[in-house]
Design a protein around this motif. Structure first.
Motif, short mmCIF file in Angstrom:
data_model
loop_
_atom_site.label_atom_id
_atom_site.label_comp_id
_atom_site.label_asym_id
_atom_site.label_seq_id
_atom_site.Cartn_x
_atom_site.Cartn_y
_atom_site.Cartn_z
N LEU A 213 0.81 -1.21 0.00
CA LEU A 213 0.00 0.00 0.00
C LEU A 213 0.85 1.26 0.00
N GLN A 214 2.16 1.07 0.19
CA GLN A 214 3.12 2.19 0.22
C GLN A 214 2.77 3.20 1.32
N GLY A 215 2.27 2.67 2.43
CA GLY A 215 1.90 3.54 3.53
C GLY A 215 3.07 4.30 4.13
N SER A 216 4.18 3.60 4.37
CA SER A 216 5.33 4.26 4.98
C SER A 216 5.94 5.30 4.06
N ARG A 217 5.78 5.10 2.75
CA ARG A 217 6.37 6.05 1.80
C ARG A 217 5.72 7.43 1.90
N THR A 218 4.48 7.47 2.38
CA THR A 218 3.82 8.77 2.52
C THR A 218 4.55 9.63 3.55
N ASN A 219 5.28 8.98 4.45
CA ASN A 219 6.09 9.71 5.43
C ASN A 219 7.58 9.64 5.08
N ARG A 220 7.84 9.33 3.80
CA ARG A 220 9.20 9.32 3.25
C ARG A 220 10.11 8.29 3.94
N VAL A 221 9.51 7.18 4.31
CA VAL A 221 10.29 6.06 4.84
C VAL A 221 10.51 5.08 3.69
N ARG A 222 11.75 4.85 3.35
CA ARG A 222 12.06 3.94 2.25
C ARG A 222 11.68 2.50 2.62
N PRO A 223 11.22 1.71 1.65
CA PRO A 223 10.85 0.31 1.93
C PRO A 223 11.97 -0.47 2.59
N ALA A 224 13.21 -0.29 2.12
CA ALA A 224 14.33 -1.03 2.70
C ALA A 224 14.52 -0.67 4.17
N HIS A 225 14.30 0.61 4.49
CA HIS A 225 14.44 1.03 5.89
C HIS A 225 13.33 0.46 6.75
N LEU A 226 12.11 0.44 6.21
CA LEU A 226 10.99 -0.14 6.94
C LEU A 226 11.27 -1.60 7.27
N ILE A 227 11.74 -2.36 6.28
CA ILE A 227 12.03 -3.79 6.49
C ILE A 227 13.12 -3.96 7.53
N GLU A 228 14.17 -3.16 7.43
CA GLU A 228 15.28 -3.26 8.38
C GLU A 228 14.81 -2.95 9.80
N PHE A 229 14.03 -1.88 9.93
CA PHE A 229 13.54 -1.49 11.25
C PHE A 229 12.60 -2.56 11.81
N ALA A 230 11.66 -3.02 10.98
CA ALA A 230 10.65 -3.97 11.46
C ALA A 230 11.27 -5.31 11.86
N THR A 231 12.17 -5.83 11.06
CA THR A 231 12.77 -7.13 11.39
C THR A 231 13.64 -7.04 12.65
N ALA A 232 14.32 -5.92 12.83
CA ALA A 232 15.11 -5.72 14.06
C ALA A 232 14.18 -5.63 15.27
N ALA A 233 13.05 -4.96 15.09
CA ALA A 233 12.08 -4.83 16.19
C ALA A 233 11.47 -6.19 16.54
N ILE A 234 11.20 -7.00 15.53
CA ILE A 234 10.67 -8.35 15.78
C ILE A 234 11.68 -9.16 16.57
N GLU A 235 12.94 -9.07 16.18
CA GLU A 235 13.99 -9.81 16.91
C GLU A 235 14.02 -9.38 18.38
N ARG A 236 13.99 -8.08 18.61
CA ARG A 236 14.01 -7.58 20.00
C ARG A 236 12.80 -8.09 20.78
N GLY A 237 11.68 -8.24 20.09
CA GLY A 237 10.44 -8.62 20.75
C GLY A 237 10.35 -10.10 21.12
N ILE A 238 11.18 -10.94 20.50
CA ILE A 238 11.05 -12.39 20.75
C ILE A 238 12.25 -13.00 21.46
N VAL A 239 13.31 -12.22 21.64
CA VAL A 239 14.51 -12.73 22.30
C VAL A 239 14.49 -12.35 23.78
N GLN A 240 14.79 -13.33 24.62
CA GLN A 240 14.85 -13.03 26.07
C GLN A 240 16.02 -12.09 26.34
N SER A 241 15.75 -11.10 27.17
CA SER A 241 16.81 -10.15 27.51
C SER A 241 17.74 -10.74 28.57
#
Length: 206
Positions: free
Chosen positions: A178-206
């Protein structure tokens, strides 16, 4: 009829089934689930409607077979992906396949499920698709666990974990399409990088 369909020999059951599925996938892409009829599938495959019914009980089963094929491909990727990439890296590797699956089937999946559940249809392809989906989630869970171990990490012990990861990847796929993030000038590659890193943080025990 395409060159590939013309080349399908009489009696080549697998080839005929591929033609039918190729026709159905093109119809889904162009017209969505509403445009997916057995007659339209038959025309696209260059066969009679009766021939299509020899392979599938109805369009619900055709749709299920298409999803199954994509999920099988994703399972193979999960089996082969380098665990040394880390969790975020592994998720970045599979995100293109998740996005493509969602692009082709996502907006039709709800209609398919409603039709199957409301009508009580439980054809072999529909049942098989549900089984393959469960296998895909299990494969994702196994890959995440093995990747965490390879990187000296421990995952949160919760059966909801792989389902949440899958839903998160679908969310990213939806935004990319839907290119939602692009409306706020977030590049797709950056969105993927941010989201996958956030997922990792969310599932790994600290």
């Amino acid at each position: 009829m395409s060159t590939e369909q013309q080349a399908t020999a009489w009696g080549d059951a697998e080839g005929r089934r591929r033609d039918i599925l190729a026709s159905a996938e093109l119809i889904l892409e162009q017209a969505g689930y509403a445009g997916l009829t057995m007659r339209a599938i038959a025309v696209g495959a260059g066969v009679s409607s009766g021939t299509v019914y020899q392979y599938f009980d109805g369009k619900e089963d055709v749709f299920a077979a298409l999803m199954t094929r994509r999920l099988d491909d994703l399972q193979r990727t999960l089996a082969d992906v380098d665990r040394g990439l880390g969790i975020a890296g592994v998720l970045r590797e599979i995100e293109p396949q998740v996005t493509e699956l969602w692009r082709r089937f996502g907006r039709s999946a709800a209609q398919w499920e409603a039709k199957v559940l409301a009508g009580g249809r439980r054809g072999k392809d529909a049942a098989g698709s549900a089984k393959v989906y469960r296998k895909t989630i299990n494969a994702l869970a196994r890959t995440l666990t093995e990747t965490a171990q390879a990187c000296g990490q421990t995952l949160i012990d919760d059966p909801a974990l792989p389902h949440w990861v899958w839903d998160s990847l679908i969310g990213v796929a939806d935004d990319l399409l839907l290119q939602g993030s692009r409306t706020n000038r977030v590049r797709p590659a950056h969105l993927i990088e941010f989201a996958t890193a956030a997922i990792e943080r969310g599932i790994v025990q600290s």
